[in-house]
Design a protein around this motif. Structure first.
Motif, PDB file in Angstrom:
ATOM      1  N   SER A 188      12.816 -10.018  21.799  1.00 56.56           N
ATOM      2  CA  SER A 188      11.776  -9.627  20.861  1.00 56.56           C
ATOM      3  C   SER A 188      12.355  -9.125  19.549  1.00 56.56           C
ATOM      4  O   SER A 188      11.882  -9.474  18.464  1.00 56.56           O
ATOM      5  CB  SER A 188      10.896  -8.538  21.484  1.00 56.56           C
ATOM      6  N   GLN A 225      11.560 -10.704  15.835  1.00 55.37           N
ATOM      7  CA  GLN A 225      10.826  -9.886  14.871  1.00 55.37           C
ATOM      8  C   GLN A 225      11.610  -9.701  13.575  1.00 55.37           C
ATOM      9  O   GLN A 225      11.052  -9.793  12.473  1.00 55.37           O
ATOM     10  CB  GLN A 225      10.482  -8.529  15.479  1.00 55.37           C
ATOM     11  N   ASP A 250       3.191  -9.660  18.450  1.00 52.00           N
ATOM     12  CA  ASP A 250       4.282 -10.127  19.313  1.00 52.00           C
ATOM     13  C   ASP A 250       3.709 -10.382  20.701  1.00 52.00           C
ATOM     14  O   ASP A 250       3.229  -9.453  21.355  1.00 52.00           O
ATOM     15  CB  ASP A 250       5.380  -9.060  19.363  1.00 52.00           C
ATOM     16  N   VAL A 259       6.201 -14.454  17.669  1.00 54.05           N
ATOM     17  CA  VAL A 259       6.081 -13.336  16.733  1.00 54.05           C
ATOM     18  C   VAL A 259       5.367 -13.849  15.490  1.00 54.05           C
ATOM     19  O   VAL A 259       5.777 -14.844  14.892  1.00 54.05           O
ATOM     20  CB  VAL A 259       7.461 -12.764  16.358  1.00 54.05           C
TER      21      VAL A 259
END
Length: 274
Positions: free
Chosen positions: A254, A258, A212, A226
């Motif tokens: 994030s 993910q 990431d 990612v």
């Protein structure tokens, strides 16, 4: 008596042939006891899926929300994707998708690599483990408590070159981060959550990891990539999911990226095993 020499010659020839046969038999017996070298078993996969059709339309609509606002004809073009140029579709294939929205743009790519060993003493799976291990090293994942080299790559390998407890410093392939800074995990201005750090993944193929990277390149908007990479037998799959915010001050989420990248990777793993 005139025929005696001819008879003698015939007897000599027969004796010579018998001696030669015995010699050949001896050679055959000596070779029979020699150790035989058997070729290593081939990998499970002999072909690769059609990459641009590997992701269902419903999944693409979820990963590329901006495309839903486009006219139907343009939506179809976005969802078709663009195949990666490759010289051997039996060994490597890939596809790319992109959508733009007022608040952000998103890019998705998937790549399938079928690893083949040209060494008869090394199996395709073993060679794939070696290739996968190089990808883990390139990601430079932070060391994990209790992890060992064979847990990372599937075969004994050198430890990661990253500093203890430090974040991943490498920029994933295809991420235009030259000249910018990177911040793995959490949002800009905040420390990354431990659970969102680049890491090994469980229950995905034979081995898997997630990277990431948040990139800031000068005054341009931030974008986060990612990457989920997993190996199953002799095939290595790479999923890259990137979001770039329209506002310079905003950072892509994030956790969302993910979760979606991992979900897609697991679906691809299931498809390969069908």
């Amino acid at each position: 008596m005139a025929y005696v020499p001819g008879v003698a010659l015939l007897v000599a020839l027969v004796a010579g042939c018998s001696a030669g046969s015995e010699a050949d038999d001896t050679d055959a017996d000596s070779k029979a006891g020699s150790p035989k070298v058997s070729a290593a078993p081939p990998g499970k996969y002999r072909t690769l899926p059609e990459s641009c059709r590997a992701v269902p339309p419903s999944t693409l609509r979820n990963l590329l929300p901006g495309a839903a606002e486009l006219p139907e004809e343009q939506q179809e073009k976005v969802y078709e994707g663009t195949a990666t140029v490759t010289y051997d579709t039996d060994r490597k294939v890939g596809c790319r998708w992109k959508s733009d929205a007022p608040d952000a743009s998103r890019n998705l790519s998937i790549d399938f690599e079928r690893v083949v060993s040209y060494d008869p003493a090394v199996s395709d799976d073993d060679r794939a483990r070696e290739v996968y291990a190089t990808k883990v090293d390139a990601a430079d994942l932070p060391p994990m408590a209790g992890s060992t080299p064979d847990m990372v790559s599937g075969v004994p390998d050198k430890p990661s070159s990253g500093s203890p407890g430090g974040p991943a410093s490498g920029t994933p392939s295809g991420d235009a981060g030259t000249g910018g800074s990177t911040d793995p995990g959490g949002s800009s201005g905040a420390g990354p959550d431990d659970e969102l750090q680049p890491r090994l993944l469980d229950g995905l193929g034979d081995a898997a990891f997630l990277d990431d990277v948040l990139t800031r390149a000068g005054s341009t908007a931030q974008h986060r990539t990612v990457s989920v990479v997993f190996r199953t037998s002799n095939v290595i799959v790479t999923v890259q999911y990137t979001e770039q915010q329209a506002l310079v001050t905003a950072a892509p989420d994030s956790r969302e990226l993910q979760e979606k990248a991992q979900a897609l990777a697991r679906n691809l793993a299931e498809t390969l095993n069908e």
